[in-house]
Design a protein around this motif. Structure first.
Motif, PDB file in Angstrom:
ATOM      1  N   VAL A 122       0.876  -1.174   0.000  1.00 16.79           N
ATOM      2  CA  VAL A 122       0.000   0.000   0.000  1.00 16.79           C
ATOM      3  C   VAL A 122       0.913   1.224   0.000  1.00 16.79           C
ATOM      4  CG1 VAL A 122      -1.650   1.358   1.347  1.00 16.79           C
ATOM      5  CG2 VAL A 122      -1.877  -1.131   1.239  1.00 16.79           C
ATOM      6  N   CYS A 123       0.635   2.187  -0.876  1.00 18.09           N
ATOM      7  CA  CYS A 123       1.378   3.445  -0.871  1.00 18.09           C
ATOM      8  C   CYS A 123       0.356   4.566  -0.929  1.00 18.09           C
ATOM      9  CB  CYS A 123       2.277   3.578  -2.101  1.00 18.09           C
ATOM     10  SG  CYS A 123       3.730   2.541  -2.067  1.00 18.09           S
ATOM     11  N   ASP A 146       1.962  -6.813   2.289  1.00 26.92           N
ATOM     12  CA  ASP A 146       3.315  -6.975   2.817  1.00 26.92           C
ATOM     13  C   ASP A 146       3.851  -5.705   3.452  1.00 26.92           C
ATOM     14  OD1 ASP A 146       4.276  -9.792   1.743  1.00 26.92           O
ATOM     15  OD2 ASP A 146       3.080  -8.848   0.177  1.00 26.92           O
ATOM     16  N   SER A 147       3.520  -4.553   2.861  1.00 26.22           N
ATOM     17  CA  SER A 147       4.012  -3.306   3.454  1.00 26.22           C
ATOM     18  C   SER A 147       3.043  -2.163   3.203  1.00 26.22           C
ATOM     19  CB  SER A 147       5.388  -2.954   2.880  1.00 26.22           C
ATOM     20  OG  SER A 147       5.275  -2.621   1.516  1.00 26.22           O
ATOM     21  N   ILE A 148       3.090  -1.184   4.095  1.00 28.59           N
ATOM     22  CA  ILE A 148       2.218  -0.006   4.009  1.00 28.59           C
ATOM     23  C   ILE A 148       3.120   1.219   4.137  1.00 28.59           C
ATOM     24  CG2 ILE A 148       0.318   1.239   5.129  1.00 28.59           C
ATOM     25  CD1 ILE A 148      -0.559  -1.502   6.315  1.00 28.59           C
ATOM     26  N   THR A 149       3.228   2.000   3.061  1.00 25.82           N
ATOM     27  CA  THR A 149       4.092   3.183   3.095  1.00 25.82           C
ATOM     28  C   THR A 149       3.211   4.399   2.925  1.00 25.82           C
ATOM     29  OG1 THR A 149       5.857   1.879   2.118  1.00 25.82           O
ATOM     30  CG2 THR A 149       6.105   4.286   2.030  1.00 25.82           C
ATOM     31  N   VAL A 150       3.159   5.226   3.958  1.00 24.38           N
ATOM     32  CA  VAL A 150       2.194   6.324   3.923  1.00 24.38           C
ATOM     33  C   VAL A 150       2.780   7.634   4.418  1.00 24.38           C
ATOM     34  CG1 VAL A 150       0.010   5.060   4.021  1.00 24.38           C
ATOM     35  CG2 VAL A 150       1.275   5.429   6.123  1.00 24.38           C
ATOM     36  N   ILE A 204       6.223   7.141   6.493  1.00 24.46           N
ATOM     37  CA  ILE A 204       6.591   5.988   7.324  1.00 24.46           C
ATOM     38  C   ILE A 204       6.292   4.696   6.556  1.00 24.46           C
ATOM     39  CG2 ILE A 204       6.111   7.213   9.478  1.00 24.46           C
ATOM     40  CD1 ILE A 204       3.456   5.657   9.663  1.00 24.46           C
ATOM     41  N   ARG A 205       7.014   3.645   6.899  1.00 23.49           N
ATOM     42  CA  ARG A 205       6.676   2.342   6.290  1.00 23.49           C
ATOM     43  C   ARG A 205       6.421   1.322   7.402  1.00 23.49           C
ATOM     44  NH1 ARG A 205      11.089   0.448   3.000  1.00 23.49           N
ATOM     45  NH2 ARG A 205      11.717  -0.852   4.736  1.00 23.49           N
ATOM     46  N   LEU A 206       5.335   0.575   7.244  1.00 27.04           N
ATOM     47  CA  LEU A 206       5.014  -0.501   8.180  1.00 27.04           C
ATOM     48  C   LEU A 206       5.227  -1.819   7.441  1.00 27.04           C
ATOM     49  CD1 LEU A 206       1.589   0.922   9.468  1.00 27.04           C
ATOM     50  CD2 LEU A 206       3.894   1.495  10.256  1.00 27.04           C
TER      51      LEU A 206
END
Ligand code: SAM
Length: 286
Positions: A122-123, A146-150, A204-206
């Motif tokens: 997710v971006c 797999d990852s969330i970059t917001v 930030i990235r989760l």
């Protein structure tokens, strides 16, 4: 393709389509040309990945994602932007634009339909009014992400990425860490947006964990305990939990002691493991 970070290009598009910014939808569009490529690169937009974007605006980040990832699906609530996106995303054939509210959309279905065989990232440059609800929705729904970059407001980013046991830690810190490993990537000044908001932002990235960080007996109770513990930050843990869970103080104190903690411990001093231990012993008294 026209440069979508150029203010004159944006003004021209807006004028031709009779578009004006909606403050209530958090429409602050990125105009700093270095930010979107960085979000795309650090947010896993690359071969073998599908990217879910939330909030397209005029497509400035969407374009950078589509250049790098195999497929992009973008959810945009504002129907006025859809004809604009048809124009600004015309040179890509790997983008699906979905005109919906992210909070009501069938995210599992969208991921299944668009990203078969791909890893999923997710971006987003998130609308500020729903930052935490969107992040928690993505994590709690246990979607195959797999990852969330917001991009979020700087204060929110600091709170989310704070270490447990520090003064900045709050309920959202614990909840996010339960599901993911958060990382502060970089700061973005308010001048990078049009119109400029009143506060600075950060990206930030989760990285989403395959398994939660701690094992708990009752997940719902764990989150009630986390919310309760941090609900009254100036009170000690026993008092906060007793009032938020509606339990007699003697029982809460016994559960805290059983978890190996001092009754007057302050919520912000606790690790995730300690919060899990408290919630597991509270479970016995309910
Ligand atoms: N990605 C663009 C950029 O970086 O310039 C736009 C970012 S702007 C901060 C947030 C976008 O999210 C806006 O286009 C807004 O219309 C959209 N939006 C707001 N609430 C939404 C919701 N509930 N669901 C989907 N999109 C939403």
């Amino acid at each position: 393709m026209e440069n979508l970070t150029n203010i004159n290009v944006i003004k021209n598009i807006m004028e031709r389509h009779g578009f004006s910014f909606s403050k209530s939808l958090g429409q602050n569009f990125l105009v700093n040309p270095s930010v979107c490529p960085k979000i795309a690169e650090m947010g896993n937009a690359s071969e073998g990945w599908g990217v879910l974007e939330i909030g397209a605006g005029i497509g400035v980040l969407t374009n950078e994602l589509a250049k790098r990832a195999d497929k992009v699906a973008v959810i945009e609530i504002d129907g006025r932007l859809i004809p604009i996106l048809k124009e600004t995303l015309a040179e890509h054939n790997n983008i699906e634009v979905i005109n919906e509210d992210v909070m009501k959309a069938d995210l599992a279905g969208i991921i299944k339909e668009n990203f078969a065989g791909l890893k999923v990232a997710v971006c987003a440059n998130l609308p500020y009014y729903i930052t935490s609800p969107v992040i928690m929705l993505l994590l709690e729904s246990r979607l195959p992400i797999d990852s969330i970059t917001v991009m979020v407001q700087k204060e929110a980013g600091k709170r989310i990425c704070a270490g447990m046991g520090t003064r900045e830690a709050g309920a959202v810190t614990a909840a996010v860490r339960y599901y993911s490993e958060p990382k502060m990537l970089f700061d973005v000044s308010r001048g990078s947006f049009m119109p400029a908001p009143n506060v600075d932002s950060c990206v930030i990235r989760l990285d989403v964990r395959k398994e939660p960080a701690v094992h708990v007996k009752d997940e719902k109770l764990f989150f009630r305990t986390v919310r309760g513990a941090f609900s009254q930050r100036r009170k000690n843990l026993a008092n906060s939990l007793s009032s938020s869970l509606g339990m007699p103080k003697e029982l809460v104190s016994a559960a805290i002691a059983e978890a190996g903690l001092a009754e007057n411990v302050r919520p912000e001093q606790l690790s995730l493991e300690e919060l899990a231990a408290v919630s597991d012993s509270i479970a016995k008294y309910l």
